[in-house]
Write a protein that holds these residues in place. Sequence first.
Motif, PDB file in Angstrom:
ATOM      1  N   ASP A   1      19.161  13.055 -24.907  1.00 45.95           N
ATOM      2  CA  ASP A   1      19.402  12.692 -23.509  1.00 45.95           C
ATOM      3  C   ASP A   1      20.874  12.794 -23.132  1.00 45.95           C
ATOM      4  OD1 ASP A   1      16.801  12.222 -22.636  1.00 45.95           O
ATOM      5  OD2 ASP A   1      16.861  10.086 -23.137  1.00 45.95           O
ATOM      6  N   THR A   2      21.771  12.285 -23.984  1.00 45.59           N
ATOM      7  CA  THR A   2      23.193  12.336 -23.658  1.00 45.59           C
ATOM      8  C   THR A   2      23.710  13.771 -23.684  1.00 45.59           C
ATOM      9  OG1 THR A   2      23.845  11.879 -25.962  1.00 45.59           O
ATOM     10  CG2 THR A   2      23.650   9.979 -24.469  1.00 45.59           C
ATOM     11  N   LEU A   3      23.192  14.570 -24.586  1.00 42.87           N
ATOM     12  CA  LEU A   3      23.588  15.966 -24.675  1.00 42.87           C
ATOM     13  C   LEU A   3      23.098  16.749 -23.460  1.00 42.87           C
ATOM     14  CD1 LEU A   3      24.994  18.075 -26.433  1.00 42.87           C
ATOM     15  CD2 LEU A   3      22.805  18.491 -27.553  1.00 42.87           C
ATOM     16  N   ALA A   4      21.851  16.546 -23.081  1.00 39.66           N
ATOM     17  CA  ALA A   4      21.283  17.249 -21.915  1.00 39.66           C
ATOM     18  C   ALA A   4      22.021  16.854 -20.639  1.00 39.66           C
ATOM     19  CB  ALA A   4      19.795  16.941 -21.801  1.00 39.66           C
ATOM     20  N   ALA A   5      22.376  15.593 -20.501  1.00 32.59           N
ATOM     21  CA  ALA A   5      23.109  15.154 -19.306  1.00 32.59           C
ATOM     22  C   ALA A   5      24.479  15.811 -19.238  1.00 32.59           C
ATOM     23  CB  ALA A   5      23.248  13.623 -19.315  1.00 32.59           C
ATOM     24  N   TYR A   6      25.162  15.924 -20.384  1.00 35.15           N
ATOM     25  CA  TYR A   6      26.476  16.564 -20.408  1.00 35.15           C
ATOM     26  C   TYR A   6      26.351  18.052 -20.065  1.00 35.15           C
ATOM     27  CZ  TYR A   6      31.024  18.181 -21.873  1.00 35.15           C
ATOM     28  OH  TYR A   6      32.276  18.769 -21.895  1.00 35.15           O
ATOM     29  N   ILE A   7      25.386  18.724 -20.639  1.00 38.67           N
ATOM     30  CA  ILE A   7      25.193  20.140 -20.359  1.00 38.67           C
ATOM     31  C   ILE A   7      24.900  20.341 -18.880  1.00 38.67           C
ATOM     32  CG2 ILE A   7      23.696  22.139 -20.778  1.00 38.67           C
ATOM     33  CD1 ILE A   7      23.434  21.102 -23.698  1.00 38.67           C
ATOM     34  N   SER A   8      23.986  19.553 -18.330  1.00 37.54           N
ATOM     35  CA  SER A   8      23.617  19.656 -16.926  1.00 37.54           C
ATOM     36  C   SER A   8      24.821  19.452 -16.002  1.00 37.54           C
ATOM     37  CB  SER A   8      22.534  18.627 -16.602  1.00 37.54           C
ATOM     38  OG  SER A   8      22.223  18.660 -15.229  1.00 37.54           O
ATOM     39  N   ALA A   9      25.657  18.477 -16.326  1.00 37.05           N
ATOM     40  CA  ALA A   9      26.819  18.164 -15.479  1.00 37.05           C
ATOM     41  C   ALA A   9      27.942  19.191 -15.603  1.00 37.05           C
ATOM     42  CB  ALA A   9      27.355  16.781 -15.838  1.00 37.05           C
ATOM     43  N   ASN A  10      27.974  19.942 -16.710  1.00 39.17           N
ATOM     44  CA  ASN A  10      29.102  20.840 -16.960  1.00 39.17           C
ATOM     45  C   ASN A  10      28.763  22.321 -16.973  1.00 39.17           C
ATOM     46  OD1 ASN A  10      31.555  19.032 -17.602  1.00 39.17           O
ATOM     47  ND2 ASN A  10      29.824  18.068 -18.627  1.00 39.17           N
ATOM     48  N   MET A  11      27.525  22.676 -16.684  1.00 39.46           N
ATOM     49  CA  MET A  11      27.140  24.083 -16.633  1.00 39.46           C
ATOM     50  C   MET A  11      27.829  24.766 -15.470  1.00 39.46           C
ATOM     51  SD  MET A  11      23.044  24.192 -17.466  1.00 39.46           S
ATOM     52  CE  MET A  11      22.866  25.732 -16.628  1.00 39.46           C
ATOM     53  N   PRO A  12      28.277  26.005 -15.668  1.00 41.66           N
ATOM     54  CA  PRO A  12      28.837  26.754 -14.544  1.00 41.66           C
ATOM     55  C   PRO A  12      27.756  26.936 -13.468  1.00 41.66           C
ATOM     56  CG  PRO A  12      29.220  27.897 -16.622  1.00 41.66           C
ATOM     57  CD  PRO A  12      28.297  26.755 -16.904  1.00 41.66           C
TER      58      PRO A  12
END
Length: 89
Positions: free
Chosen positions: A77-88
């Motif tokens: 969950d924490t990894l997916a949230a970071y990816i979602s927030a930082n994807m170009p």
Amino acid sequence: MDELKNRIKEMIVTALELEDVTAADIVEDAPLFGESERGLGLDSIDALELGIAIKENFGVSFSAANEDTKKHFYSFDTLAAYISANMPK
């Protein structure tokens, strides 16, 4: 977000060559690293491989010098949230 989560799960299984794990087996709130009944039990080598795969697949980078990086890798969950927030975009 569900589609992104599925893509991330598939990437984890493929990039880390998890033979006995499917995307459906990944418990989203369980720790990714260390010994845990529900987690994946990943190690530091897995973290490096996972970081590379995330950059290649989603264009998101991590900094080893940043203390928050460890927090982002705590669970799926924490990894997916970071990816979602930082994807170009």
